[in-house]
Design an enzyme around this catalytic site. Structure first.
Site, PDB file in Angstrom:
ATOM      1  N   ASP A  41       0.828  -1.205   0.000  1.00  0.00           N
ATOM      2  CA  ASP A  41       0.000   0.000   0.000  1.00  0.00           C
ATOM      3  C   ASP A  41       0.867   1.262   0.000  1.00  0.00           C
ATOM      4  O   ASP A  41       1.748   1.415   0.858  1.00  0.00           O
ATOM      5  CB  ASP A  41      -0.887   0.000   1.255  1.00  0.00           C
ATOM      6  CG  ASP A  41      -2.159   0.806   1.076  1.00  0.00           C
ATOM      7  OD1 ASP A  41      -2.192   1.678   0.194  1.00  0.00           O
ATOM      8  OD2 ASP A  41      -3.108   0.560   1.813  1.00  0.00           O
ATOM      9  N   ASP A  42       0.633   2.136  -0.967  1.00  0.00           N
ATOM     10  CA  ASP A  42       1.286   3.456  -1.000  1.00  0.00           C
ATOM     11  C   ASP A  42       2.790   3.393  -1.235  1.00  0.00           C
ATOM     12  O   ASP A  42       3.518   4.304  -0.845  1.00  0.00           O
ATOM     13  CB  ASP A  42       1.038   4.228   0.299  1.00  0.00           C
ATOM     14  CG  ASP A  42      -0.356   4.821   0.386  1.00  0.00           C
ATOM     15  OD1 ASP A  42      -1.179   4.538  -0.504  1.00  0.00           O
ATOM     16  OD2 ASP A  42      -0.639   5.549   1.351  1.00  0.00           O
ATOM     17  N   CYS A  80      -6.603   3.710  -3.303  1.00  0.00           N
ATOM     18  CA  CYS A  80      -6.608   2.287  -2.936  1.00  0.00           C
ATOM     19  C   CYS A  80      -7.761   1.490  -3.536  1.00  0.00           C
ATOM     20  O   CYS A  80      -7.540   0.469  -4.189  1.00  0.00           O
ATOM     21  CB  CYS A  80      -6.650   2.154  -1.412  1.00  0.00           C
ATOM     22  SG  CYS A  80      -5.164   2.746  -0.574  1.00  0.00           S
ATOM     23  N   HIS A 136      -9.691  -2.916  -0.705  1.00  0.00           N
ATOM     24  CA  HIS A 136      -9.711  -1.795   0.237  1.00  0.00           C
ATOM     25  C   HIS A 136     -10.703  -2.055   1.359  1.00  0.00           C
ATOM     26  O   HIS A 136     -10.428  -1.785   2.532  1.00  0.00           O
ATOM     27  CB  HIS A 136     -10.073  -0.491  -0.478  1.00  0.00           C
ATOM     28  CG  HIS A 136     -10.114   0.700   0.440  1.00  0.00           C
ATOM     29  ND1 HIS A 136      -8.976   1.265   0.956  1.00  0.00           N
ATOM     30  CD2 HIS A 136     -11.159   1.395   0.954  1.00  0.00           C
ATOM     31  CE1 HIS A 136      -9.315   2.280   1.744  1.00  0.00           C
ATOM     32  NE2 HIS A 136     -10.623   2.373   1.761  1.00  0.00           N
ATOM     33  N   ASP A 307      -0.197  -0.807  -4.994  1.00  0.00           N
ATOM     34  CA  ASP A 307      -1.462  -0.371  -5.583  1.00  0.00           C
ATOM     35  C   ASP A 307      -1.351   0.980  -6.281  1.00  0.00           C
ATOM     36  O   ASP A 307      -2.110   1.292  -7.182  1.00  0.00           O
ATOM     37  CB  ASP A 307      -2.593  -0.361  -4.538  1.00  0.00           C
ATOM     38  CG  ASP A 307      -2.286   0.475  -3.308  1.00  0.00           C
ATOM     39  OD1 ASP A 307      -1.184   1.045  -3.194  1.00  0.00           O
ATOM     40  OD2 ASP A 307      -3.170   0.549  -2.432  1.00  0.00           O
ATOM     41  N   HIS A 308      -0.382   1.793  -5.887  1.00  0.00           N
ATOM     42  CA  HIS A 308      -0.120   3.090  -6.534  1.00  0.00           C
ATOM     43  C   HIS A 308       1.113   3.698  -5.902  1.00  0.00           C
ATOM     44  O   HIS A 308       1.684   3.163  -4.945  1.00  0.00           O
ATOM     45  CB  HIS A 308      -1.317   4.046  -6.407  1.00  0.00           C
ATOM     46  CG  HIS A 308      -1.910   4.064  -5.043  1.00  0.00           C
ATOM     47  ND1 HIS A 308      -1.259   4.577  -3.951  1.00  0.00           N
ATOM     48  CD2 HIS A 308      -3.092   3.599  -4.576  1.00  0.00           C
ATOM     49  CE1 HIS A 308      -2.008   4.432  -2.877  1.00  0.00           C
ATOM     50  NE2 HIS A 308      -3.130   3.824  -3.228  1.00  0.00           N
TER      51      HIS A 308
END
Length: 481
Positions: A41-42, A80, A136, A307-308
Site C-alpha cells: 500500500d502506497d 486504494c 480496500h 497499488d499506486h
C-alpha cells in the site's frame, strides 16, 4: 532488398513464436504453480533495486535479483479502492465504473457478474487466501476466499495520547506489535497449512501507508538528516484540480490543518515513511524464508507490487490521488524459480506494463481460461524482457462526478486531458517531460517546440479515451449514483 526484408520478417516471426512457446513451457498447466502476491500500500518506486541510494530494502532487492523487475509499471488509478479492484479483476476503472473508496467503490455488490482473481482460482481448485489489506474494503468479495484473515492497525501512542492517531510512530516494540508483523505471522502459519495444496495467496502489507508506524529499530536504520526536503514548486500552468489538499495526512495528529509543512516536520515524515518501508521489507523477508523452508519456492510464482505511488512533499503536496507520475508509477517484480534453461535473474524490463496485467499473467501461468479482462499476460516478457511491447500505459483520476482526468505515458512524457465526465468535453491539457526526472517542472502543452510530441501523445491517449466515448458516469452502478 525484398529478400532481406522478408528474411528479417521471418526471423522476427519465428522469434515471437519461440517466446510464446517458451513462456508456455516455463509454466505448464500440468505443473500448475502456487501464486503468492505481495500487494503493498502506497509504495512508490523508491527501493534499493530501483536505484535508491538510501532506502534499505534487502528482501525486496533479493526478490528482484531472482526475477524480473519492471521499471515502467503503472497503476490505473492512484487511490486504494479502485486500484485494488482493477488489480483483482484485470479491469480498468472506466470498465467497472468504480472510482471511489467508499461503499460505492466496492466490487460487490456493484459489479455482481465480474469474475475476480480469487473467484477464478477458487473455481479451478485452488485454495484462495487473503491476508491483511487486499481489497480496500475487508468485506469485499469475501465469498471467493477460502481463507480470509484481516487485521486492524494498532495505534500505539508514544506521545501518551491514546485518543489521537498520530501520523508516525517509533514504538520500542516487537515486529508483531504492529499490523504488518501480524500479517506476516498469519501468512507463515497459513503456508504451513496449505503446503500440500494448490494455492493463490495475496498478502496485503499496509506499510508504508499512514500512519507511519514502525518499530524503533527500523527508524534507527536511517539518520534523519540524510533526507532532503523536496522543492515545493508546482509546475507552471498546472491545472487547478491536478493536485489535492492532501486531507488524508491532515486527518492525523501533529499535522497542521492548513498550509504547507515546515522542513523539520517534512524530514520527520520522510524518515517515518522509509522506516515503514524497511519494516514492511523485513516482514516480506520472513514470509519468503518460510516459503523456502517449506520447500515451496520452486512451486510458487511470486509477484511483488504496489497499488499506486506516493508523494513525499514534492510540489508541496502529500499522499496520492492525482494523475502525476509519482502517484501512478509503481514497482512490479515477478519471480519464479524454474529450470536453468529459462531462468532469468536480476533482469530489468522497460516494457510499459500496467497493474491490470497481473491477473491475466498469474491466470495464464496456472493454465486457466481467462474471463474478459482489459490487461494482458506478461509471460512473454518473462522469457524476453526486451521484446516489443505496448507503446503506452494509462491512468485516470476523477474530481467528483463532474471532472475526469485521463492520462497516458510513453515512459518519457505524460499527457493528461481534464474532461467533463459526462460530455467528454476537453477542459484543460497538460504535457510533462519526465525524461530526466519523476518531478514535473512545467506544463508544456501548447508549446510550439513540443507540438509533434503532444500530438503523438494525444493520439495515444485517444486510443484508450476517445472524446466521443460514453460518459464516465454511465457505467457507475445504482449504488454509485
Amino acid at each position: 532488398m525484398k529478400r532481406n526484408i522478408a528474411s528479417t520478417f521471418i526471423l522476427l516471426f519465428l522469434s515471437a513464436l519461440s517466446a510464446q512457446a517458451h513462456s508456455a513451457d516455463i509454466l505448464k498447466p500440468t505443473q500448475q504453480p502456487n501464486v503468492l502476491i505481495f500487494l503493498i500500500d502506497d509504495l512508490r518506486v523508491d527501493l534499493g533495486t530501483y536505484g535508491s541510494k538510501h532506502v534499505i530494502s534487502p528482501n525486496i532487492d533479493a526478490l528482484a535479483d531472482n526475477g524480473i523487475k519492471f521499471t515502467q509499471a503503472y497503476a490505473q488509478q492512484a487511490i486504494c479502492g479502485p486500484s485494488r479492484v482493477s488489480i483483482l479483476t484485470g479491469l480498468r476503472p472506466e470498465t467497472t465504473g468504480l472510482y471511489t473508496i467508499d461503499r460505492a467503490g466496492r466490487l460487490r455488490p456493484n459489479q455482481p457478474n465480474v469474475v475476480s482473481m480469487p473467484q477464478l482460482f477458487k473455481e479451478n481448485g485452488y485454495k484462495t487466501i487473503s491476508i491483511g489489506k487486499v481489497y480496500h474494503s475487508t468485506s469485499d468479495d469475501t465469498d471467493n476466499w477460502t481463507t480470509h484473515i484481516k487485521k486492524l492497525e494498532n495505534f500505539y501512542s508514544i506521545k501518551g495520547n491514546k485518543e489521537t492517531k498520530f501520523a508516525y510512530e517509533a514504538g520500542d516494540v516487537a515486529d508483531d506489535f504492529y499490523k504488518d508483523g501480524k500479517v506476516a505471522l498469519d501468512a507463515i502459519e497459513t503456508l504451513k497449512k496449505v503446503k500440500n495444496d494448490k494455492f493463490l495467496m495475496v498478502v496485503g502489507f499496509s506499510k508504508p501507508h499512514l500512519p507511519f508506524n514502525a518499530p524503533k529499530k527500523y527508524w534507527d536504520l536511517y539518520q534523519r538528516d540524510q533526507f532532503e526536503v523536496p522543492s515545493h514548486s508546482k509546475p507552471n500552468n498546472m491545472y487547478r484540480l491536478a493536485l489535492t489538499k492532501w486531507n488524508e495526512l491532515r486527518m492525523y495528529g501533529g499535522i497542521p490543518k492548513k498550509g504547507e509543512l515546515d522542513d523539520e516536520l517534512t524530514k520527520t515524515l520522510i524518515h517515518a515513511y522509509y522506516a515503514s518501508v524497511s519494516y514492511m521489507d523485513a516482514q516480506l523477508g520472513k514470509v519468503m524464508q518460510a516459503l523456502d523452508e517449506l520447500d515451496l519456492r520452486k512451486k510458487t510464482l511470486v509477484v511483488f507490487m504496489s497499488d499506486h505511488g506516493y508523494k513525499l512533499g514534492e510540489y508541496g503536496a502529500w499522499n496520492k490521488h492525482t494523475n502525476m507520475q509519482l502517484d501512478t508509477r509503481v514497482p512490479l517484480i515477478i519471480s519464479r524459480e524454474t529450470s536453468a534453461k529459462y531462468r532469468l535473474t536480476g533482469v530489468a524490463s522497460s516494457a510499459l506494463v500496467e497493474n491490470i496485467d497481473v491477473f491475466p499473467t498469474v491466470a495464464r501461468a496456472a493454465g486457466l481460461s481467462l474471463p474478459k479482462v482489459d490487461g494482458q499476460s506478461l509471460l512473454p516478457l518473462l522469457v524476453n524482457p526486451n521484446m516489443s511491447w505496448d507503446k503506452a500505459a494509462y491512468s485516470l483520476f476523477n474530481r467528483g462526478k463532474k471532472y475526469m482526468g485521463v492520462t497516458v505515458t510513453d515512459g518519457a512524457w505524460r499527457y493528461t486531458e481534464w474532461r467533463n465526465a459526462d460530455t467528454q468535453e476537453i477542459l484543460f491539457k497538460e504535457l510533462y517531460d519526465h525524461r530526466e526526472s519523476e518531478i514535473a517542472a512545467a506544463n508544456l502543452s501548447g508549446k510550439l517546440a513540443v507540438k509533434n510530441i503532444e500530438a503523438n501523445m494525444a493520439d495515444l491517449l485517444y486510443k484508450q479515451y476517445p472524446t466521443d466515448a460514453p460518459s464516465f458516469n454511465a457505467k457507475r452502478s445504482v449504488n454509485n449514483k
